[in-house]
Design a protein around this motif. Structure first.
Motif, PDB file in Angstrom:
ATOM      1  N   VAL A 104       0.832  -1.200   0.000  1.00 53.34           N
ATOM      2  CA  VAL A 104       0.000   0.000   0.000  1.00 53.34           C
ATOM      3  C   VAL A 104       0.869   1.254   0.000  1.00 53.34           C
ATOM      4  CG1 VAL A 104      -1.623   1.360   1.383  1.00 53.34           C
ATOM      5  CG2 VAL A 104      -2.011  -1.077   1.065  1.00 53.34           C
ATOM      6  N   LEU A 105       1.929   1.268   0.799  1.00 57.26           N
ATOM      7  CA  LEU A 105       2.813   2.433   0.853  1.00 57.26           C
ATOM      8  C   LEU A 105       3.504   2.677  -0.487  1.00 57.26           C
ATOM      9  CD1 LEU A 105       4.437   1.995   4.368  1.00 57.26           C
ATOM     10  CD2 LEU A 105       2.978   3.890   3.645  1.00 57.26           C
ATOM     11  N   GLN A 106       3.945   1.610  -1.133  1.00 57.08           N
ATOM     12  CA  GLN A 106       4.608   1.787  -2.424  1.00 57.08           C
ATOM     13  C   GLN A 106       3.639   2.299  -3.481  1.00 57.08           C
ATOM     14  OE1 GLN A 106       6.397  -2.205  -2.671  1.00 57.08           O
ATOM     15  NE2 GLN A 106       8.414  -1.252  -2.553  1.00 57.08           N
ATOM     16  N   TYR A 107       2.385   1.966  -3.331  1.00 52.37           N
ATOM     17  CA  TYR A 107       1.347   2.415  -4.263  1.00 52.37           C
ATOM     18  C   TYR A 107       0.972   3.877  -4.014  1.00 52.37           C
ATOM     19  CZ  TYR A 107      -3.266   2.372  -6.609  1.00 52.37           C
ATOM     20  OH  TYR A 107      -4.352   2.641  -7.406  1.00 52.37           O
ATOM     21  N   LEU A 108       0.786   4.233  -2.741  1.00 48.74           N
ATOM     22  CA  LEU A 108       0.292   5.562  -2.387  1.00 48.74           C
ATOM     23  C   LEU A 108       1.378   6.604  -2.152  1.00 48.74           C
ATOM     24  CD1 LEU A 108      -2.623   5.148   0.207  1.00 48.74           C
ATOM     25  CD2 LEU A 108      -2.769   6.221  -2.037  1.00 48.74           C
ATOM     26  N   SER A 109       2.475   6.178  -1.548  1.00 50.56           N
ATOM     27  CA  SER A 109       3.454   7.121  -1.006  1.00 50.56           C
ATOM     28  C   SER A 109       4.747   7.194  -1.788  1.00 50.56           C
ATOM     29  CB  SER A 109       3.763   6.741   0.458  1.00 50.56           C
ATOM     30  OG  SER A 109       2.589   6.772   1.241  1.00 50.56           O
ATOM     31  N   ARG A 110       4.807   6.520  -2.936  1.00 55.77           N
ATOM     32  CA  ARG A 110       5.969   6.573  -3.815  1.00 55.77           C
ATOM     33  C   ARG A 110       5.499   6.830  -5.240  1.00 55.77           C
ATOM     34  NH1 ARG A 110      11.146   6.377  -1.755  1.00 55.77           N
ATOM     35  NH2 ARG A 110      11.903   4.769  -3.160  1.00 55.77           N
ATOM     36  N   GLY A 111       6.388   7.286  -6.099  1.00 56.02           N
ATOM     37  CA  GLY A 111       6.078   7.443  -7.515  1.00 56.02           C
ATOM     38  C   GLY A 111       5.114   8.573  -7.815  1.00 56.02           C
TER      39      GLY A 111
END
Length: 345
Positions: free
Chosen positions: A119-126
Motif C-alpha cells: 500500500v505504501l509503495q502504491y500511495l506514497s511513492r512514484g
C-alpha cells in the motif's frame, strides 16, 4: 547474522518491546547500519521520548513548523520541534546527514507486513504520491537489513488530536480546513481502491497549526495534513468489482494480530460478522473521532453527524462529505469562520 539473532523475530514482538533498556538495545544494535544509510538516531530519554543528536543541526524539511508568536524558549512550540514521542518501539526518530528529521519504522519482517509495504509503495511513492489530493504520508526511502524492511518517513509537526480542545488557538475555519483535507485524502484513496481502516484523527498529521484566534497571529498560509500508519489498510485492484470490495474481520495487523488487542471503538458493521464496506468504515472512524466537535454552523455539523450513520449503506461517502462542507465554506465569509470551535463533553 549475529546482530539479526538479537532482534525481534516478528512485528508483534517488536511492538511489544516495552522495556526501555530492551528497546534501546534493539535499536542500538542497528545504529551503525542506519548510520551507513545516512541517518543518526535520536537519543532516547525514556521508552517513548526522544531528543535529536547534539552533533547535527536541524534544517528546514517542510513538514514540521512552529509559529513565532509562541516564542523560541523552553516550552515553546519551536523548542518542542526538538522532541519526539513514539507510540511504540516500531518507530524511532532520526536525523539525516543534511539535517532533515525523519521517522524510521519497521514495516516488514520476512513475509509479515508485505501488504503494508504494498500500500505504501502504491500511495506514497512514484507519481501517485505527487497527486494534489493524495494526503498519504510520503515514503522517502526503504532500508533493508537482512529480512527486515524499514520505511523512512518525514517527521511531521503535530497530530489532529490537538486540532481543537487542546493548546492551539485554532478557529472553526482552521479546523474545517484540516477536516476537508482529511476527507480529500480519504476520498482520493477510496477512488483508487485503498481503504485505511484506522482513520481516526490521531492518524492524521499536521505540519503546524494556524491558530487564527491567537492575538498577534496573522494567518496567511495553511498547513498540509497527512494520513499516517497504513498497517491495517487494504488495497483492491481495479479488476475487483465494487460489490466485492469488502472485508470480513476486525482491522488487525501482524503487529497486533489478536482480537483481544484491538482497542479502537467499533462501528456497528464490525460486530456483525458479515462482509462490510471498508471505505464507509473509514468515514465512520473519522467522524467518530470528531463526535465532540461543534462548529456551530448547522450545515457543517449536519454533515459531520451523517458520517456516524449506523447503517453504512446510507452513510455519506468521504467525497460527498467533502463536497457538502466545501460548498458551505465557499459561501461563508472568512470572518464568519473566525470563531472558536465548541467542544461537547
Amino acid at each position: 547474522m549475529e546482530i539479526r539473532r538479537d532482534l525481534p523475530q516478528t512485528l508483534e514482538q517488536w511492538r511489544d518491546t516495552k522495556d526501555e533498556d530492551e528497546s534501546n538495545v534493539v535499536w542500538t544494535a542497528l545504529q551503525e547500519f542506519i548510520r551507513t544509510r545516512g541517518y543518526t538516531l535520536w537519543q532516547h530519554l525514556t521508552l517513548t521520548y526522544f531528543v535529536p543528536p547534539d552533533d547535527l543541526d536541524s534544517t528546514y524539511s517542510g513538514f514540521a513548523l512552529a509559529p513565532l508568536h509562541r516564542g523560541w524558549g523552553r516550552g515553546s512550540r519551536m523548542n518542542k520541534l526538538s522532541a519526539f514521542e513514539s507510540p511504540n518501539a516500531l518507530n524511532r526518530p532520526a536525523r539525516s546527514a543534511d539535517g532533515r528529521d525523519v521517522v524510521i519504522r519497521v514495516l516488514c519482517i520476512a513475509s509479515q507486513g508485505q501488504s503494508h509495504l504494498q500500500v505504501l509503495q502504491y500511495l506514497s511513492r512514484g507519481l501517485c504520491s505527487q497527486a494534489t489530493p493524495n494526503h498519504a504520508i510520503p515514503l522517502f526511502e526503504l532500508l533493508e537489513f537482512e529480512d527486515i524492511v524499514f520505511g523512512v518517513f518525514p517527521r511531521i509537526g503535530n497530530t489532529m488530536l490537538d486540532a481543537y480542545d487542546s493548546w492551539p488557538e485554532n478557529s472553526v475555519g482552521d479546523v474545517i480546513d484540516m477536516i476537508m483535507q482529511c476527507l480529500e485524502g480519504l476520498g482520493y484513496m477510496h477512488s483508487i481502491g485503498v481503504a485505511h481502516r484506522d482513520a481516526f484523527k490521531d492518524n492524521f498529521l499536521v505540519e503546524w497549526f494556524p491558530e487564527s484566534m491567537a492575538d498577534h497571529q496573522l494567518t496567511i498560509s495553511r498547513p498540509r495534513v497527512y494520513l499516517n500508519d497504513f498497517e491495517t489498510a487494504v488495497y483492491f485492484p481495479p479488476d475487483v468489482a465494487a460489490h466485492d470490495r469488502t472485508c470480513v474481520s476486525l482491522p488487525l495487523s501482524p503487529s497486533f494480530p489478536s482480537e483481544k488487542r484491538y482497542s479502537r471503538t467499533r462501528a456497528c458493521e464490525l460486530s456483525s460478522n458479515q462482509p462490510y464496506d471498508p471505505f464507509k468504515l473509514d468515514v465512520w472512524q473519522f467522524g467518530h473521532s470528531l463526535r465532540n466537535l461543534r462548529t456551530t454552523i448547522p450545515e457543517i455539523d449536519s454533515v459531520l453527524g451523517s458520517m456516524l450513520e449506523e447503517d453504512p449503506r446510507v452513510r455519506i461517502s468521504a467525497f460527498s462529505a467533502l463536497k457538502s462542507i466545501s460548498q458551505v465554506v465557499h459561501t461563508t465569509t472568512p470572518e464568519s469562520l473566525r470563531i472558536p470551535p465548541v467542544v461537547i463533553y
